[in-house]
Scaffold this motif. Structure first.
Motif, short mmCIF file in Angstrom:
data_model
loop_
_atom_site.label_atom_id
_atom_site.label_comp_id
_atom_site.label_asym_id
_atom_site.label_seq_id
_atom_site.Cartn_x
_atom_site.Cartn_y
_atom_site.Cartn_z
N ILE A 19 52.31 31.64 42.85
CA ILE A 19 52.79 30.59 43.75
C ILE A 19 52.60 29.22 43.14
O ILE A 19 53.49 28.37 43.16
CB ILE A 19 52.08 30.69 45.13
CG1 ILE A 19 52.54 31.96 45.86
CG2 ILE A 19 52.39 29.46 45.97
CD1 ILE A 19 51.86 32.20 47.18
N CYS A 20 51.41 29.00 42.53
CA CYS A 20 51.17 27.70 41.90
C CYS A 20 52.17 27.44 40.78
O CYS A 20 52.77 26.37 40.70
CB CYS A 20 49.76 27.65 41.32
SG CYS A 20 48.52 27.32 42.58
N GLY A 21 52.34 28.43 39.92
CA GLY A 21 53.26 28.26 38.80
C GLY A 21 54.68 28.00 39.27
O GLY A 21 55.35 27.08 38.80
N GLY A 22 55.13 28.82 40.22
CA GLY A 22 56.49 28.66 40.73
C GLY A 22 56.68 27.34 41.43
O GLY A 22 57.70 26.65 41.25
N LEU A 80 47.82 18.32 39.69
CA LEU A 80 47.62 18.94 41.00
C LEU A 80 47.68 20.47 40.88
O LEU A 80 46.84 21.19 41.43
CB LEU A 80 48.70 18.44 41.96
CG LEU A 80 48.60 18.92 43.40
CD1 LEU A 80 47.38 18.29 44.05
CD2 LEU A 80 49.86 18.55 44.18
N GLU A 81 48.65 20.94 40.13
CA GLU A 81 48.80 22.38 39.98
C GLU A 81 47.59 22.97 39.27
O GLU A 81 47.07 24.01 39.65
CB GLU A 81 50.09 22.70 39.20
CG GLU A 81 50.51 24.15 39.27
CD GLU A 81 50.04 24.98 38.07
OE1 GLU A 81 50.10 26.20 38.16
OE2 GLU A 81 49.60 24.38 37.07
N ALA A 82 47.13 22.27 38.22
CA ALA A 82 45.97 22.77 37.49
C ALA A 82 44.76 22.86 38.40
O ALA A 82 43.99 23.82 38.35
CB ALA A 82 45.68 21.87 36.29
N GLY A 108 39.95 28.51 38.64
CA GLY A 108 39.55 29.26 37.47
C GLY A 108 39.21 30.72 37.75
O GLY A 108 38.69 31.43 36.90
N GLU A 109 39.52 31.20 38.99
CA GLU A 109 39.16 32.58 39.29
C GLU A 109 39.92 33.57 38.43
O GLU A 109 41.01 33.30 37.97
CB GLU A 109 39.43 32.91 40.78
CG GLU A 109 38.45 32.31 41.73
CD GLU A 109 38.97 31.02 42.30
OE1 GLU A 109 39.84 30.42 41.62
OE2 GLU A 109 38.53 30.63 43.38
N ARG A 110 39.29 34.75 38.30
CA ARG A 110 39.97 35.82 37.57
C ARG A 110 40.74 36.67 38.54
O ARG A 110 40.29 36.92 39.66
CB ARG A 110 38.93 36.67 36.84
CG ARG A 110 38.31 35.98 35.67
CD ARG A 110 37.48 36.98 34.91
NE ARG A 110 38.26 38.20 34.65
CZ ARG A 110 37.73 39.29 34.11
NH1 ARG A 110 36.47 39.32 33.80
NH2 ARG A 110 38.47 40.34 33.89
N TYR A 111 41.87 37.12 38.13
CA TYR A 111 42.65 37.98 39.02
C TYR A 111 42.92 39.34 38.39
O TYR A 111 43.60 40.17 38.94
CB TYR A 111 43.98 37.32 39.38
CG TYR A 111 43.78 36.05 40.16
CD1 TYR A 111 43.62 36.11 41.55
CD2 TYR A 111 43.72 34.83 39.54
CE1 TYR A 111 43.42 34.96 42.28
CE2 TYR A 111 43.52 33.67 40.27
CZ TYR A 111 43.36 33.75 41.63
OH TYR A 111 43.15 32.61 42.35
N ALA A 112 42.37 39.55 37.16
CA ALA A 112 42.67 40.78 36.47
C ALA A 112 41.97 41.95 37.15
O ALA A 112 40.92 41.81 37.77
CB ALA A 112 42.24 40.68 35.02
N ARG A 113 42.56 43.09 37.03
CA ARG A 113 41.99 44.29 37.58
C ARG A 113 40.91 44.77 36.60
O ARG A 113 41.12 44.80 35.39
CB ARG A 113 43.10 45.32 37.69
CG ARG A 113 42.68 46.60 38.33
CD ARG A 113 43.90 47.48 38.47
NE ARG A 113 43.51 48.76 39.00
CZ ARG A 113 43.04 49.73 38.25
NH1 ARG A 113 42.94 49.58 36.97
NH2 ARG A 113 42.67 50.86 38.80
N VAL A 114 39.76 45.08 37.15
CA VAL A 114 38.69 45.55 36.28
C VAL A 114 38.51 47.04 36.54
O VAL A 114 38.64 47.51 37.66
CB VAL A 114 37.37 44.82 36.58
CG1 VAL A 114 36.33 45.18 35.54
CG2 VAL A 114 37.61 43.32 36.58
N GLY A 115 38.21 47.78 35.51
CA GLY A 115 37.98 49.20 35.71
C GLY A 115 38.96 50.03 34.91
O GLY A 115 39.93 49.51 34.37
N SER A 116 38.69 51.33 34.85
CA SER A 116 39.52 52.18 34.01
C SER A 116 40.70 52.70 34.81
O SER A 116 40.75 52.57 36.03
CB SER A 116 38.70 53.35 33.49
OG SER A 116 38.19 54.06 34.59
N GLY A 117 41.66 53.25 34.13
CA GLY A 117 42.81 53.84 34.79
C GLY A 117 43.86 52.81 35.13
O GLY A 117 43.67 51.61 34.94
N ALA A 118 44.98 53.29 35.62
CA ALA A 118 46.09 52.40 35.92
C ALA A 118 46.20 52.23 37.42
O ALA A 118 45.84 53.13 38.17
CB ALA A 118 47.38 52.96 35.36
N PRO A 119 46.68 51.06 37.88
CA PRO A 119 46.85 50.89 39.33
C PRO A 119 47.96 51.81 39.83
O PRO A 119 48.91 52.10 39.12
CB PRO A 119 47.24 49.43 39.47
CG PRO A 119 47.78 49.04 38.14
CD PRO A 119 47.08 49.88 37.14
#
Lengths: 509, 336
Positions: free
Chosen positions: A176-179, A236-238, A243-254
């Motif tokens: 949303i921020c980027g767009g 403003l966008e920055a 700085g939160e992470r949004y990556a999925r942590v853990g093994s396997g695929a979603p």
């Protein structure tokens, strides 16, 4: 890693040169402001007219961006996460407005509703023309989300609406921020759209000044304020991005998320999609068809339309290739040799794309006419302007594809005795070729629909589809303008398809 | 240099070479005209001239003041051979910078004294009259302004339109400045900022009057006649009000043409301006669809127009029109 980079002084040097050229428009604004002197500058900046333009521009941003976010997120959610009937078709239709240049949207609307004007008109057309910029990343992100978080939220007893607000929406923040940034910058830069509906923004006022006094101080001071607005949006966008992470942590695929059943909401959801498609695609389609029908064959002077078409293609392809070429060193560096210097260089490459065409053009006009006269009004200057304006597009596409090429191949090639640059060319560049093609296409799309920089910088005798369309609509000859609008849409269509496919690929779909 | 960079370099050079070839080929053939006139009229003129003389013409489209200031900055290196405008202030600006080549006597002799500056550095090629176009379904004749200056009255707030960013309107203001002086002009502009609804372009302003969006607009006459000759779709509810009585609002603006002293193709450029002011160029004004006034001696204008002699226009020396002062004043008034 840094030793590796130092063995590539050439690549770094090229990136450095491109970065320096990118700084020219910004440096120009600063230098001109200093030259103008505080007294004149402040008299030109702190006046009622500038305040008026600031209010107009701020209102436009404040009203348009939230509406666009709500609309884009709703549509993306409906097409990606529900059992909406014919969801794929609606997804395509949500991207299709990008094939219609913003000033053609405006032309279509002003033909249909001649009284459309001011802020209301500006917001309406801006939302319709630009919401795909938000829809694309949000839809891609929704497709990628791991449903387990939502399931966990639901298992804790949250209602579906709350699950969306508390588990899904935060994960859409980056998209949303980027767009929104992209939409916001377009609102600042757009010229033709707002001229047609008589809504004054900094871009339209700068062109007015340019036409009244060429590169006079007043135009340059307005450009300075506009640059500040752009930098403000970037900051403003920055800040909002965080700085939160949004990556999925853990093994396997979603897993793929289960699509929610719409039930009795199916009809309203379909109506919403239909309404958006009718307003954003239907209106341009109907008005264009009407003007083309009214004009018949007489409005197709083959030589003139053909000439403009040829020139546009030439500029689009030439500019696309040049921009992609000069973006390669930076893209490669940022993937393979990240460092502090690289981040600075990359910022130089990227910020310039957020400057409106009118500012870049004004800078290049003044600089070439004063310092590099042989380059003045030549294709070289015009192509440089295009390269500056569309560098970020090329960079994004290239970076993604270079990142997908394994660095081991480069190293293996070097171990086999290839010199580093040869090794990169024979491995990574070959693998990144589709990305380079996409980059060229993205830039070409931008050039095809570019108006202000082309108007101000083009060599004598050059007419593109956009400038030709513009001069005809200025004489309110809407019928004769229609073929040029049609050609621009036809040229943009395949490029828009590329864009849509690319966003699908990025998300692994 | 490595192979890949060499290849990249080659592609780059090809792009640059092709790019550099563009303007060079345009320069070598014929003359370059900076055309601030209407694109269609400029094209008609250029095509007929090329047909008659074989001299190719490359047109660059822009606006009066943009080009005038541009030429001044380009100086001796200007790629333009001929400058063609809609109004005189832009010509005066270039002339004041000493960039015009004096025109041939035969060219000047084709146009009466009052349609060209006395120094003969440029010449009038066409003329246009200021008019107040109004919605005849809303305004009765006795409710019309007697003078253009009446439009500054608070009673006219929000009721009239103009295109302040256009050279056309700025020419009218420069006439006002020449006729009534600094103070009166500033007062008018300040009042105008309160009263006017700005549009981009005269045709757009006229269209708004016709659509009932606004009661009247201060524009030039020929937009109306041009539309009437086509479909009349944008002027069917409109009538024209000529101020006459040498009012600033009756100003007749002279479109000009001049040859640049820096031109490497002076003979061809002189031939073009001579042709514009001669039978060929003026006949296009009479018979074509531009509906601008012909200014050649004994050349008739389009029959649809009110004859020039009946307009009661004020006498303004075209050389005295000061565009720089006008844009500064308009910027100050918040109109630009």
């Amino acid at each position: 890693m840094s030793a590796f980079r130092l063995r590539h002084p050439l690549v770094t040097t090229i990136a450095l040169v491109v970065a320096l050229v990118s700084l020219v428009p910004l440096g120009f604004v600063v230098v001109v402001t200093l030259q103008t002197g505080w007294e004149t500058a402040s008299a030109l900046v702190f006046r009622g007219r500038v305040a008026e333009l600031l209010v107009n521009t701020a209102l436009l941003e404040l009203v348009t961006v939230p509406i666009t976010i709500v609309l884009a997120v709703t549509l993306a959610w409906l097409t990606e996460r529900t059992d909406l009937f014919a969801a794929r078709v609606w997804a395509w239709l949500a991207v299709a407005p990008l094939a219609v240049p913003a000033f053609v949207h405006s032309y279509a609307w002003i033909s249909l509703v001649p009284g459309l004007k001011g802020l209301g008109g500006g917001v309406l057309i801006s939302v319709l023309a630009y919401f795909p910029f938000l829809y694309l990343p949000v839809a891609a992100q929704l497709r990628r989300l791991d449903p387990s978080i939502e399931e966990a939220a639901a298992s804790l007893g949250l209602s579906p609406v709350r699950v969306f607000l508390r588990a899904v929406l935060p994960q859409l923040r980056l998209a949303i921020c980027g767009g929104s940034l992209l939409v916001g910058l377009h609102l600042l830069a757009e010229y033709g759209l707002y001229v047609m509906i008589r809504f004054d923004t900094f871009s339209t006022a700068i062109v007015d000044q340019f036409q009244s006094a060429f590169n006079g101080p007043a135009a340059n001071m307005l450009a300075g304020v506009l640059v500040l607005c752009c930098l403000g949006l970037l900051a403003l966008e920055a800040a909002l991005r965080g700085g939160e992470r949004y990556a999925r942590v853990g093994s396997g695929a979603p897993r793929v998320a289960v699509r929610r059943r719409l039930g009795r909401w199916m009809i309203p959801a379909l109506l919403l999609n239909l309404a958006v498609a009718a307003l954003s695609i239907g209106v341009p389609f109907v008005t264009l068809s009407r003007w083309l029908w009214l004009g018949g064959l007489a409005i197709w002077p083959a030589d003139e339309v053909g000439f403009a078409f040829g020139q546009t293609m030439l500029l689009a392809v030439g500019g696309g290739l040049l921009t992609t070429l000069v973006a390669i060193p930076m893209a490669w560096l940022s993937v393979r040799a990240p460092s502090r210097l690289q981040r600075v260089l990359e910022a130089c490459h990227s910020y310039v794309g957020s400057l409106p065409g009118v500012v870049v053009a004004l800078a290049l006009v003044t600089i070439t006419v004063r310092l590099f006269l042989p380059l003045y009004q030549t294709f070289v200057t015009l192509l440089v302007a295009y390269a500056l304006l569309f560098l970020p597009r090329a960079l994004v596409a290239l970076r993604a594809s270079i990142a997908q090429a394994p660095v081991e191949l480069e190293r293996a090639a070097m171990a086999l005795g290839r010199r580093p640059v040869v090794a990169v060319r024979q491995t990574t560049m070959r693998l990144a070729a589709p990305g380079a093609a996409a980059a060229t296409a993205l830039v070409a799309l931008g050039i095809t629909n570019e108006l202000t920089a082309t108007l101000m910088l083009s060599p004598n005798g050059v007419e593109t589809l956009a400038t030709k369309f513009w001069s005809l609509t200025s004489e309110i000859d809407y019928v004769a303008a229609a073929p040029y609008a049609l050609m621009m849409v036809l040229l943009s269509l395949p490029l828009t398809l590329v864009l849509h496919r690319q966003s699908g690929r990025a998300s692994g779909a | 240099m490595s192979a890949s960079l060499r290849r990249a370099g080659t592609v780059g050079l090809v792009v640059l070479a092709w790019a550099a070839a563009g303007p060079a080929s345009a320069e070598s053939a014929g003359i370059v005209v900076y055309n601030a006139q209407h694109e269609s009229l400029g094209k008609e003129w250029a095509a007929a001239f090329t047909k008659e003389t074989g001299i190719p013409v490359t047109l660059r489209k822009g606006s009066d003041m943009e080009f005038a200031n541009q030429i001044v900055q380009e100086g001796a290196a200007s790629p333009a051979d001929v400058f063609l405008t809609e109004n005189s202030p832009a010509m005066a600006l270039v002339d004041a910078a000493g960039l015009f080549e004096p025109l041939a006597k035969e060219t000047l002799d084709q146009v009466p004294d009052n349609f060209r500056p006395s120094n003969g550095h440029w010449v009038g090629v066409a003329a246009r009259s200021t008019v107040f176009v109004y919605d005849k379904t809303k305004l009765a004749e006795d409710a019309l302004p007697k003078s253009m200056l009446d439009l500054a009255d608070p009673s006219w707030k929000g009721r009239w339109a103009a295109s302040p960013a256009g050279a056309d309107f700025q020419a009218i203001v420069s006439a006002l400045l020449a006729l009534k002086g600094d103070a009166a002009t500033k007062d008018f502009l300040a009042a105008m900022k309160q009263n006017v609804t700005p549009y981009k372009g005269n045709s757009t302003a006229m269209k708004a009057v016709n659509a009932g969006e606004i009661e009247g607009a201060l524009i030039y006459h020929y937009y109306y006649f041009g539309d009437q000759a086509k479909t009349g779709e944008n002027s069917k509810n409109i009538a024209l009000h000529y101020f006459k009585n040498e009012d600033p609002g009756a100003f007749v603006s002279i479109s000009g043409a001049g040859v640049l002293a820096s031109s490497p193709h002076k003979a061809d450029a002189q031939a073009f301006v001579k042709w514009l002011t001669g039978k060929g160029g003026q006949a296009i004004l009479r018979d074509g669809t531009s509906f601008e006034y012909a200014v050649g001696k004994d050349d008739a204008s389009n029959k649809a127009l009110v004859p020039l002699a009946e307009l009661g226009y004020p006498k303004v020396d075209p050389q005295s029109l000061n565009s720089k002062a006008v844009t500064d004043m308009m910027t100050e008034a918040g109109l630009l």
